[in-house]
Motif scaffolding. Structure first.
Motif, PDB file in Angstrom:
ATOM      1  N   SER A 538       0.839  -1.198   0.000  1.00  0.00           N
ATOM      2  CA  SER A 538       0.000   0.000   0.000  1.00  0.00           C
ATOM      3  C   SER A 538       0.876   1.252   0.000  1.00  0.00           C
ATOM      4  O   SER A 538       2.025   1.232   0.446  1.00  0.00           O
ATOM      5  N   ARG A 539       0.337   2.313  -0.508  1.00  0.00           N
ATOM      6  CA  ARG A 539       1.078   3.575  -0.624  1.00  0.00           C
ATOM      7  C   ARG A 539       0.298   4.694   0.061  1.00  0.00           C
ATOM      8  O   ARG A 539      -0.938   4.725   0.008  1.00  0.00           O
ATOM      9  N   THR A 540       1.038   5.615   0.667  1.00  0.00           N
ATOM     10  CA  THR A 540       0.477   6.889   1.099  1.00  0.00           C
ATOM     11  C   THR A 540       0.957   7.938   0.126  1.00  0.00           C
ATOM     12  O   THR A 540       2.155   8.212   0.034  1.00  0.00           O
ATOM     13  N   VAL A 541       0.010   8.494  -0.635  1.00  0.00           N
ATOM     14  CA  VAL A 541       0.352   9.501  -1.636  1.00  0.00           C
ATOM     15  C   VAL A 541       0.114  10.884  -1.044  1.00  0.00           C
ATOM     16  O   VAL A 541      -0.981  11.165  -0.529  1.00  0.00           O
ATOM     17  N   VAL A 542       1.126  11.724  -1.108  1.00  0.00           N
ATOM     18  CA  VAL A 542       1.011  13.115  -0.680  1.00  0.00           C
ATOM     19  C   VAL A 542       0.778  13.952  -1.938  1.00  0.00           C
ATOM     20  O   VAL A 542       1.668  14.091  -2.779  1.00  0.00           O
ATOM     21  N   VAL A 543      -0.439  14.453  -2.071  1.00  0.00           N
ATOM     22  CA  VAL A 543      -0.806  15.246  -3.246  1.00  0.00           C
ATOM     23  C   VAL A 543      -0.526  16.711  -2.939  1.00  0.00           C
ATOM     24  O   VAL A 543      -1.051  17.273  -1.969  1.00  0.00           O
ATOM     25  N   GLU A 544       0.300  17.320  -3.781  1.00  0.00           N
ATOM     26  CA  GLU A 544       0.612  18.742  -3.628  1.00  0.00           C
ATOM     27  C   GLU A 544      -0.184  19.547  -4.647  1.00  0.00           C
ATOM     28  O   GLU A 544      -0.235  19.210  -5.827  1.00  0.00           O
ATOM     29  N   GLN A 545      -0.810  20.609  -4.153  1.00  0.00           N
ATOM     30  CA  GLN A 545      -1.585  21.491  -5.024  1.00  0.00           C
ATOM     31  C   GLN A 545      -1.219  22.937  -4.698  1.00  0.00           C
ATOM     32  O   GLN A 545      -1.095  23.297  -3.521  1.00  0.00           O
ATOM     33  N   PRO A 546      -1.036  23.771  -5.712  1.00  0.00           N
ATOM     34  CA  PRO A 546      -0.710  25.175  -5.434  1.00  0.00           C
ATOM     35  C   PRO A 546      -1.770  25.820  -4.541  1.00  0.00           C
ATOM     36  O   PRO A 546      -2.978  25.611  -4.727  1.00  0.00           O
ATOM     37  N   TYR A 547      -1.299  26.585  -3.578  1.00  0.00           N
ATOM     38  CA  TYR A 547      -2.214  27.269  -2.665  1.00  0.00           C
ATOM     39  C   TYR A 547      -2.696  28.550  -3.322  1.00  0.00           C
ATOM     40  O   TYR A 547      -1.904  29.449  -3.616  1.00  0.00           O
ATOM     41  N   PRO A 548      -4.008  28.676  -3.587  1.00  0.00           N
ATOM     42  CA  PRO A 548      -4.496  29.837  -4.342  1.00  0.00           C
ATOM     43  C   PRO A 548      -4.633  31.107  -3.526  1.00  0.00           C
ATOM     44  O   PRO A 548      -4.854  32.180  -4.094  1.00  0.00           O
ATOM     45  N   GLY A 549      -4.566  31.021  -2.219  1.00  0.00           N
ATOM     46  CA  GLY A 549      -4.702  32.211  -1.392  1.00  0.00           C
ATOM     47  C   GLY A 549      -5.822  32.073  -0.385  1.00  0.00           C
ATOM     48  O   GLY A 549      -6.658  31.164  -0.438  1.00  0.00           O
ATOM     49  N   ASP A 550      -5.831  32.993   0.565  1.00  0.00           N
ATOM     50  CA  ASP A 550      -6.793  32.911   1.659  1.00  0.00           C
ATOM     51  C   ASP A 550      -8.231  33.147   1.217  1.00  0.00           C
ATOM     52  O   ASP A 550      -9.169  32.818   1.950  1.00  0.00           O
ATOM     53  N   ASP A 551      -8.426  33.741   0.029  1.00  0.00           N
ATOM     54  CA  ASP A 551      -9.800  34.038  -0.393  1.00  0.00           C
ATOM     55  C   ASP A 551     -10.499  32.814  -0.993  1.00  0.00           C
ATOM     56  O   ASP A 551     -11.683  32.877  -1.320  1.00  0.00           O
ATOM     57  N   TRP A 552      -9.771  31.715  -1.144  1.00  0.00           N
ATOM     58  CA  TRP A 552     -10.380  30.472  -1.614  1.00  0.00           C
ATOM     59  C   TRP A 552     -10.671  29.575  -0.426  1.00  0.00           C
ATOM     60  O   TRP A 552      -9.781  29.271   0.377  1.00  0.00           O
ATOM     61  N   LYS A 553     -11.918  29.122  -0.307  1.00  0.00           N
ATOM     62  CA  LYS A 553     -12.338  28.244   0.786  1.00  0.00           C
ATOM     63  C   LYS A 553     -12.281  26.792   0.329  1.00  0.00           C
ATOM     64  O   LYS A 553     -12.782  26.442  -0.734  1.00  0.00           O
ATOM     65  N   LEU A 554     -11.669  25.947   1.169  1.00  0.00           N
ATOM     66  CA  LEU A 554     -11.577  24.526   0.848  1.00  0.00           C
ATOM     67  C   LEU A 554     -12.881  23.842   1.245  1.00  0.00           C
ATOM     68  O   LEU A 554     -13.297  23.875   2.406  1.00  0.00           O
TER      69      LEU A 554
END
Length: 714
Positions: A538-554
């Motif tokens: 099994s694998r643990t994948v760490v997905v990296e995504q550019p952080y768009p800024g504080d005005d974007w809500k996850l």
């Protein structure tokens, strides 16, 4: 060929100079070295002196300024420190001018004897083949014209005039075989001037003489900073059931001294370091002024900062010189090191011969030799003897416990770290780095208790076969308990795919603020990451995504695993032989602004008819639109009347052109006159209407501008 005492003195002075070897190394050898990552090193020498002693150290000319800026001397046996002397950096001509005998212009013998007028000297010369020696006072050298025998013409002859007890005698310079000054002080001045000339020939090194005064044999210490190459780090990370990290420091001994049995410290951090020219004498041009008597100025005092505080966490280092000149340094204790084995015979991965291995030119004395080890991890655990300590908040020092030997002009690899470390093996996916596969890597938490300075890192795996090598990585500076991710290979067992998810953009609200309409839209974006695990693990994948800024809500997933200034990271577990997807959805509100005075009616009509606008906003928009329409109607009426004016003016031009060819008494001419009178009345009425309409338009526009400027509705 005649040899003169002056020339002999010069040759003896030159022969007495050092030939480039540092003869002080045996008296004050280097005992401690601290290397910094700011391009300097601290060197400490220790030894014994007896009575009044002078120890001479030779330094490259480029290091003299650092030495003068940082030199520290301690006589710990009851003696006292005397002034340190060093060769002046002044120009040779200026130095020679300081002596009573000026040699700055390289004078010949006649010129030098003229400069010695009034000095007593013993002169040896030949007179008709017989040696003669006479003592007298130098009066000077003159040039005489003498006739050559047998009508051979005339020539110039230099003659030394000497005042003797028997009177003034003249001695041809060509017959003089030796001159000797009888004044010891004058002879010493001449010798010192010649020594200065000789020392100026050494362009690469300068002598610094340390002077001690005291009685009996006693220990002394000398410390100074000089330029030194940066020390660098490299690491070995051993993966497996019990991960181990090993750190090596690359140091270069570029000095002229062998480091023998030296206590070595390695300091990471960037203290401010600079070079200031303290060696070259400074001369300031000064104007010549008349002497004036003035009252002394009042001394000034400057208050200290009452708000200055020592930041928490900064060690207070206090150095105190005791009555016996001993130095006591008090500091916060170093943090306890995690338990580890002694410095082993393996000397690194794969075992080796027991004893004291020589690594990269550095000899490490092993006090606790260990047996050969059976794995990479075990070998790494027994290859180090060092400790670390935080120096304030900016520096971290590694103290190598075992003394080291590094010959001069050689480099060494020195182990400074070996410890178990917390490692989580992961696969790291960043679409901007590798689109179809993640990278194999590790999430490393620095549990060593030491600061890890950034550098290259070679990764080994106990389960990876005979050599264990699986890849290379880079690690940045890492503080204790800080976690970092590193990658060392492409994970070809994992396929990756990235595609955009469903997005949307909806109008949320409309408000008016000080004459500006603000329309808020909610934009939603999604990205879908899919991975297929072809391995049996099994694998643990760490997905990296550019952080768009504080005005974007996850929105999805609920939270990030890790966050940096530029990236968000999400962990995704992918079972063996399975596929797994991760959808990252974000939304943010975007405001678009519209000026109520210049936005088109079609756009404003859309906002009036939308359900997202309140009744008050709609009413305000309708009011603004009605006012703008009324102003527009006024402007159209003005434009219409101006068009009529232009038509009438064009007709009057035609009539006047025709009237020029007619008799003033003719009926047609009179008709044209009546027609012009009628048109003049029309022009006057039209202009009056334009003036009224323009005034009303300007008034309505001013009222609208004032209304809009104050308009705020939500």
């Amino acid at each position: 060929m005649r040899t003169h005492p002056i020339a002999i003195t010069l040759l003896l002075t030159l022969a007495a100079l050092p030939a480039g070897a540092d003869t002080s190394a045996a008296d004050l050898p280097v005992t401690r070295v601290t290397l910094y990552t700011s391009g300097v090193g601290y060197f400490e020498r220790a030894g014994s002196v007896s009575g009044d002693a002078a120890e001479t150290l030779l330094f490259p000319v480029g290091q003299i300024n650092d030495v003068l800026k940082s030199l520290v001397m301690l006589d710990t046996g009851g003696g006292t420190i005397q002034p340190v002397t060093y060769a002046a950096q002044d120009s040779l001509g200026r130095q020679l001018q300081a002596f009573s005998i000026d040699l700055s212009d390289n004078p010949n013998r006649a010129t030098l004897l003229n400069r010695l007028r009034g000095a007593e000297a013993t002169v040896s010369y030949t007179d008709n083949g017989a040696p003669v020696k006479v003592t007298g006072t130098i009066m000077g050298v003159e040039t005489q014209t003498v006739s050559l025998p047998n009508n051979g013409g005339v020539t110039q002859q230099s003659t030394l005039n000497l005042v003797t007890p028997d009177g003034l005698i003249s001695i041809p310079m060509a017959s003089i075989t030796a001159e000797k000054l009888t004044d010891p002080k004058l002879n010493e001045e001449l010798n010192q001037a010649l020594t200065t000339v000789a020392q100026s020939r050494s362009a690469t090194k300068r002598a610094v003489t340390l002077n001690f005064r005291g009685k009996g044999s006693r220990p002394v210490r000398v410390g100074y900073l000089t330029e030194a190459p940066l020390w660098q780090t490299s690491y070995r990370l051993v993966l497996g059931a019990k991960p181990v990290i090993q750190g090596w420091a690359m140091v270069q001994n570029t000095t002229q001294d062998d480091w023998k049995n030296v206590d070595l410290s390695l300091v990471s951090g960037r203290p401010i370091s600079f070079i200031q020219d303290l060696y070259t004498p400074l001369y300031v041009p000064r104007p010549v002024v008349q002497a004036r008597v003035q009252a002394s100025p009042t001394p000034q005092t400057y208050a200290s900062d009452i708000n200055a505080k020592t930041p928490e966490g900064v060690n207070n280092i206090v150095a105190t010189v005791q009555g016996d000149n001993s130095l006591v340094i008090q500091d916060t204790p170093a943090p306890a090191m995690p338990p580890s084995g002694g410095f082993g015979g393996g000397g690194g991965f794969g075992g080796g011969m027991p004893g004291s291995p020589s690594v990269g030119g550095a000899m490490f004395r092993n006090r606790d030799a260990a047996k050969g080890e059976s794995s990479f991890a075990d070998a790494a655990r027994h290859s180090i003897a060092s400790s670390g300590a935080q120096l304030g908040t900016a520096l971290f020092a590694y103290q190598v416990k075992t003394p080291v030997d590094v010959p001069r002009q050689q480099s060494a690899m020195i182990p400074f770290l070996s410890s178990g470390i917390h490692v989580e093996e992961v696969s790291i996916y960043n679409a901007a780095v590798q689109t179809d596969h993640p990278l194999l890597g590790a999430r490393v938490k620095n549990t060593t208790g030491l600061h890890l300075m950034g550098g290259p890192l070679t990764v080994f795996d106990d389960n990876a076969g005979s050599n264990g090598y699986v890849g290379d990585a880079l690690i940045d500076d890492t503080e204790p308990n800080q976690t970092r991710i590193l990658s060392y290979a492409v994970d070809q067992a994992l396929d990756a795919e990235t595609k955009p998810g469903e997005g949307s953009g909806d109008l949320q609200s409309i408000v008016i603020s000080q004459g500006t309409l603000i329309a808020t839209h909610k934009e939603r974006q999604a990205t879908i990451y899919t991975f297929k695990n072809h391995s049996a693990k099994s694998r643990t994948v760490v997905v990296e995504q550019p952080y768009p800024g504080d005005d974007w809500k996850l929105l999805e997933p609920k939270e990030v695993t890790e966050h940096t200034a530029q990236l968000d990271r999400f962990d995704l577990a992918v079972p063996a032989g399975a596929s797994k997807s991760l959808t990252v959805t974000r939304e943010h509100l975007e405001n678009q602004t519209y000026g109520l005075l210049d936005t088109g009616f079609d756009d404003l009509t859309v906002f009036v008819n939308t359900t997202h606008a309140s009744d008050a906003v709609k009413a305000a928009l309708k009011d603004v639109m009605a006012r703008r329409r009324h102003i527009g109607d006024l402007q159209r009426q003005i434009d219409s009347r101006k068009a009529q004016l232009a038509v009438i003016a064009q007709g009057q031009t035609r009539i006047r052109d025709n009237m020029k060819a007619l008799d003033h008494a003719s009926a047609l001419y009179k008709r044209y006159v009546n027609e012009l009178n009628t048109q003049e009345t029309q022009l006057e009425n039209l202009q009056n209407e334009i003036d009224k309409l323009t005034a009303e338009r300007d008034q309505r526009q001013a009222e609208l501008n004032n209304f809009v400027a104050k308009l705020t509705v939500d």
